[in-house]
Design an enzyme around this catalytic site. Structure first.
Site, mmCIF file in Angstrom:
data_model
loop_
_atom_site.group_PDB
_atom_site.id
_atom_site.type_symbol
_atom_site.label_atom_id
_atom_site.label_comp_id
_atom_site.label_asym_id
_atom_site.label_seq_id
_atom_site.Cartn_x
_atom_site.Cartn_y
_atom_site.Cartn_z
ATOM 1 N N HIS A 1 0.834 -1.199 0.000
ATOM 2 C CA HIS A 1 0.000 0.000 0.000
ATOM 3 C C HIS A 1 0.867 1.245 0.000
ATOM 4 C CE1 HIS A 1 -2.314 -3.324 1.715
ATOM 5 N NE2 HIS A 1 -3.391 -2.732 1.266
ATOM 6 N N HIS B 1 -4.094 3.102 -3.517
ATOM 7 C CA HIS B 1 -4.217 2.532 -2.167
ATOM 8 C C HIS B 1 -3.451 1.224 -1.990
ATOM 9 C CE1 HIS B 1 -5.981 1.142 1.591
ATOM 10 N NE2 HIS B 1 -6.272 0.022 0.975
ATOM 11 N N GLU C 1 -18.038 -4.424 24.107
ATOM 12 C CA GLU C 1 -17.137 -5.579 24.211
ATOM 13 C C GLU C 1 -15.929 -5.423 23.281
ATOM 14 O OE1 GLU C 1 -20.345 -5.739 23.417
ATOM 15 O OE2 GLU C 1 -21.284 -6.514 25.247
ATOM 16 N N HIS D 1 -28.386 -15.940 24.097
ATOM 17 C CA HIS D 1 -27.434 -15.726 25.189
ATOM 18 C C HIS D 1 -26.708 -17.009 25.610
ATOM 19 C CE1 HIS D 1 -29.290 -11.867 25.251
ATOM 20 N NE2 HIS D 1 -28.673 -11.468 26.337
#
Lengths: 696, 696
Positions: free
Chosen positions: B44, B291, B441, B502
């Site tokens: 890159h 890129h 999280e 869950h």
């Protein structure tokens, strides 16, 4: 009762006078929720109590929904992203008298959620599980619970509505104009997935999307300002949303005005920030203690007292409440649906082709000959990358199935998932079929699920290693049994120079481990074609298509078995006469390696068999006789070959076999160097094959 | 050259006059990056070319870093969150003459990145892999590439600095006052993980944190406005950051002023938006084509021409550039470090205890007797949940190890990970040890990695099912070999009423599949103690501690084997005389079920053995003799019992064994009902054991 937190509703000027149908309905939702959680001795009472006025206002005054026809395609969607507040939704479904549609799509005439069901909250096989489950309970539009997912789903649903409208609405035929409402909470707002989805929704100017954010300042650990004090409204300004603030969740008039504003906004999605008190009216009001546990009998008594409710009655629905609530919804919804049905009848005549197409779409079926133009790939030792053959196959199908739409998390030039000649789905072209999800894998996953829930055959693609960013939506597609297709390319150390951060090792195993997800790693272009075919036939099984970056030889199918065996998940691709001395099992880019090893072994007089095993999921669904024909129990000399971790392969190679797999992360180098380093060479496979033959 | 995109630097007033050391250094970074990508034929180039002035300005004018001592604890941290722009970092490391520190922490005196290394960009075993790898290349502070992770890590590093300062700085002893700089791009900004981390950093008012956002309006699919047109600066306002805009990345004076502003800001983190042109100066400038692929020889020639660079020279570092760049950094850094060393010597005398503690911390060692107070749990048939015993053990260790710190993603009351009696880490108390990560999280994972990279023994906790939200940082902890501890509770259908969303099923397998991650699921309180002990001893192996929601009996260790066997990953817990007829293998909550089945089988005259197998990772590290002693090859009647998916268990039960595991998602109901439904009963285990005995 605590001094500070309790709000005595009688003294609250925002509330309508006692005994009004509105007040009765709201308090019925609250008390049903409290009672159900108490009886289950498990659950979340506080949010349903706080948001009952929101649910009441939205459903009774705005939601375009026919309780007798929960599958009406142009119904407004209501998404409870705060899935733990499931009793709010169950109460609403009950009071709205939504009628059940069974697993086969038949209307049973039963209540979707009866009072008895509510009394069985969180019990085995009840209609009222802990978190709302799509397919399980009629009226539940998507399975929620993992926070932020419902937000993402709702963006997908709003996209689907815009796409359906762009394709099927014609002059005088507004078949699609529904809205999507989402109830979300602080948890949703903290999760990155909702941020990604919100940014996308703002970019797409989805004015049919309304998120109602319950700002109650309480999370499980305590006040949200322990961790969260950003200006959420300002953030949504930055995303390009219309932001409205409401000071009190009980102010139903203000809520109604806000929703009116949403409905009259045509250039952006709407974000309504509602300040509420968790566990409203109870001694635990305003405290995290009202969030995730029963209030307790005495607190329930005090709360009912505060509501002016009969203290001795549980699961009490006063006379007239259902009539009032269901009546408001049913009157509006039935009329709208009847008009819609009449309109679609007329549409059938005036736009017969589009009408027939729409019928198929809504039934999750595919047009006649949808797979007729899938190419057959000629044998070619040089071959092509399976991402490339994947792109060709996708395009061949997409030409026949206009509602096969999707895109990539900013990697389409690499994942080859663009539909050629089709425009992008953008705010100025909602009929586009190529989606630019941005570098938002998690948002993409949740959005694709939402699109699939509206019957679009949707796919999302990225590099396999980045499935780590979108595990939750992949899992939910499997729980919900929606046929989303996840296209994951760059599937091994074949990624090469990008190195270990970009080389999947454990990811195949992590996908194979998801119950009900069909993970397919085809071995050449014709297996890719067979895989796409197999996957699209089944709209209730999500699939992960695992494709290579590097070129794979296209096998000579006149010499080896047909790729149709992909359907069975695993099949004998190449064999020797009689019982094999050794079986080589491979997937994807390693299939041709196994073939080369097989040829070498054959030349040396060793009888080997090659099993191509693109889908463990499909293979496990076969009967014992088929499995015995592929992997005879008596042949214990087996080698599995895959440029990925070994976990799980022991199921097929057993204690006496071996694997040629990865036991560490990869490295940054050209692929050929990595194949040498990690043993993915014909010589090494032959060596390991001979070892297991000796051991046995 | 294209008309629109190319910026001819000579005409650019922002650039310093040709031939200035600054200009030479900047263009050296650019041309090294172009040349390396070209030679590797992979990589890159565009971002290093655009951000060379930023890297130059930050490093040469501000970064407090001693190139001869890259491990100086109070060095400023530079995080390249845009890991694909690795050549920028390698160029900076080379020009700064950072010296190598080997895997054992020894200074070799070699260049960390030589010119020869740069010529070996992306080749096997080179110091310059495709994305920067921590531990592999000196000067790389964290492994980056998966977008957004570096942003999250940097928040953790800034937290660590604040914590170290709060604990160890004393009057006259400012041991810690370093800053953390992060280079991030549009991809980072789109990813939810950076949003979570930014919200957290704003909340914590981390004024030692500076993100420099490269806004180049280009992503892989094209212009970012295909998917991303939010007001990022406004969003950071909403998070409570100080936001500064710079119109041109080449305006090094403006950059310097912005960084000065950052350094003088004391109440919030700083976000500098830098508008840049990807592939600056090249014919592909401003295009996605700059890129992720080499520019091509002709374009490189034209670019060098535009820079006024010798067109025929590759990997050219003009005379004086290293002296200029290294000189600026080394002069400042060496002086600061020398002062710091002198200060710490004095500190050793004036604050001997803290000094000794800090020495241990920085060496990743633990204090004498750190495990002395870990409780021994008495046999108890009722027992306690392993999350509860986990909390007790954690607290016993935390009392001895002050730098054991961490928290939960808003679930501490459930995961039991609070350190009792210790304050929270908040903006007004950076000495706190309990972290409120919010319902983030993913952000938590990336932040905990950043804390661990600064030698804090850090842990993050949530429910096991939500590891899906944080897979990427868990994986990166394993790639980087940092000793983060992931505490995942509610580890099975034992979650009960919350239902399938869950209840983890596949999650144990997905963790076991990560190379180098120690996943431990202890079977009772004493195994929990042994697990925590084993985990903390090793600061270069991350661990996932898998703990139950429900109570587990505490086994009578006078009757059964000692829990010390946890160290080996799997051990014989209960046995019969002689060769067993059947082996039952279990983990976690199923260990006591296996014991009960064993007792029943024994009563029926069947010789069974129970193997507790808390950690496959550890077990696999044992030698063949030990493994044979636990699971004798000849005994093929084996049953694995675990309330999770079966994948992987075949490694231990083979083709002739069986598993009592989950083959579907769970359901919402009290656990006892689920155990009946899914076969986790003594009767069923005994039945399956007898079946495998018959089959064999």
């Amino acid at each position: 009762m605590t001094d500070t937190a309790t709000v005595a509703p009688k003294a609250d000027p925002m509330l309508h006078e006692d005994g009004s149908p509105e007040r009765l309905a709201i308090d019925t939702i609250r008390t049903l929720s409290m009672d159900a959680v108490q009886k289950a001795n498990s659950g979340h009472p506080g949010t349903p109590m706080a948001l009952a006025p929101v649910g009441y206002t939205l459903w009774s005054k705005f939601l375009r929904y026919d309780p007798k026809h929960a599958d009406w395609p142009n119904r407004d969607r209501f998404v409870l992203s705060v899935g733990h507040a499931s009793m709010l939704l169950y109460s609403l479904i009950h009071l709205a008298k939504i009628e059940e549609i069974d697993a086969d799509g038949n209307k049973t005439g039963k209540e979707a959620v009866s009072l008895a069901d509510i009394e069985q909250f969180r019990q085995l096989s009840s209609k009222t599980p802990g978190h709302p489950e799509y397919r399980h309970t009629t009226g539940v539009e998507t399975t929620t619970g993992p926070l932020g997912q419902g937000c993402g789903n709702s963006v997908g649903m709003a996209i689907a509505e815009r796409w359906l409208a762009a394709r099927y609405n014609k002059d005088g035929f507004t078949l699609f104009d529904h809205d999507v409402y989402t109830l979300c909470g602080d948890g949703d707002m903290m999760e990155g997935v909702s941020a990604e989805a919100a940014s996308m929704a703002g970019h797409l100017k989805l004015s049919n999307l309304c998120w109602i954010y319950d700002s109650n300042h309480i999370s499980i650990e305590g006040a949200t300002d322990l961790a969260f004090d950003e200006d959420v409204g300002l953030r949504f300004d930055a995303y390009g949303w219309n932001v409205i603030h409401i000071d009190d969740a009980n102010d139903t008039a203000a809520l109604a005005r806000a929703i009116e504003t949403f409905k009259s906004t045509t250039d952006k999605p709407t974000f309504i920030v509602v300040h509420s008190v968790i566990g409203y009216g109870s001694p635990k009001a305003g405290s995290e203690k009202a969030h995730g546990e029963p209030l307790g009998d005495e607190n329930i008594r005090l709360t009912k007292q505060a509501y002016g409710w009969p203290e001795d009655k549980s699961f009490y629905v006063p006379d007239g409440v259902i009539e009032h609530f269901n009546g408001a919804i049913a009157d509006r919804g039935a009329k709208l649906r009847d008009e819609w049905v009449a309109l679609t009848d007329k549409y059938r005549t005036e736009h017969p082709e589009l009408s027939a197409e729409l019928d198929l779409l809504l039934k999750d079926e595919l047009p006649e000959g949808w797979d007729a133009d899938i190419p057959v790939f000629e044998a070619d030792p040089k071959g092509l990358a399976s991402r490339d053959s994947g792109g060709k196959v996708l395009n061949a199908i997409a030409a026949k199935v206009p509602w096969l739409i999707g895109g990539s998390a900013d990697l389409a030039p690499s994942t080859k998932t663009d539909i050629k000649g089709q425009p992008s789905f953008e705010a100025d072209n909602y009929g586009g079929r190529n989606f630019h999800f941005g570098i938002r894998e998690h948002g993409m996953g949740a959005i694709v699920n939402g699109m699939a829930l509206s019957h679009l055959r949707s796919y999302g693609s990225t590099f396999l290693v980045f499935v780590d960013y979108m595990r939750a939506p992949v899992r939910l597609s499997a729980i919900m049994e929606v046929g989303a297709v996840w296209v994951f390319t760059h599937d091994s150390i074949g990624v090469g120079e990008d190195g270990p951060t970009h080389q999947p090792i454990e990811h195949l195993a992590t996908l194979r481990a998801v119950p009900g997800l069909d993970t397919l790693r085809p071995g050449d272009a014709n297996e890719v074609a067979a895989a796409w075919k197999a996957v699209l036939k089944d709209a209730s099984t999500p699939a992960a298509l695992i494709l290579s970056r590097q070129a794979l030889p296209t096998l000579d199918r006149t010499k080896y078995a047909s790729a149709d065996g992909v359907e069975q998940g695993g099949y004998v691709l190449a064999d020797s006469d009689g019982t094999p001395d050794v079986i080589l099992i491979a997937t994807g880019s390693e299939v041709s390696l196994a073939i080369d090893a097989h040829e070498k072994l054959s030349a040396d007089g060793v009888k080997s068999r090659v099993v191509s095993m693109p889908s463990w999921h499909r293979y496990e669904l076969q009967d014992a006789a088929y499995k015995e024909s592929v992997l005879p129990r008596a042949v214990r000399a087996r080698v599995a070959i895959e440029m990925a971790g070994s976990i799980g392969w022991d199921r097929y190679v057993g204690l006496d076999g071996a694997t040629v797999t990865m036991s560490t992360f990869g490295a940054s180098a050209p692929l050929a160097k990595l194949q040498d380093k990690f043993g993915f060479t014909v010589d090494n496979v032959v060596k390991v094959a001979r070892q297991v033959m000796e051991t046995k």
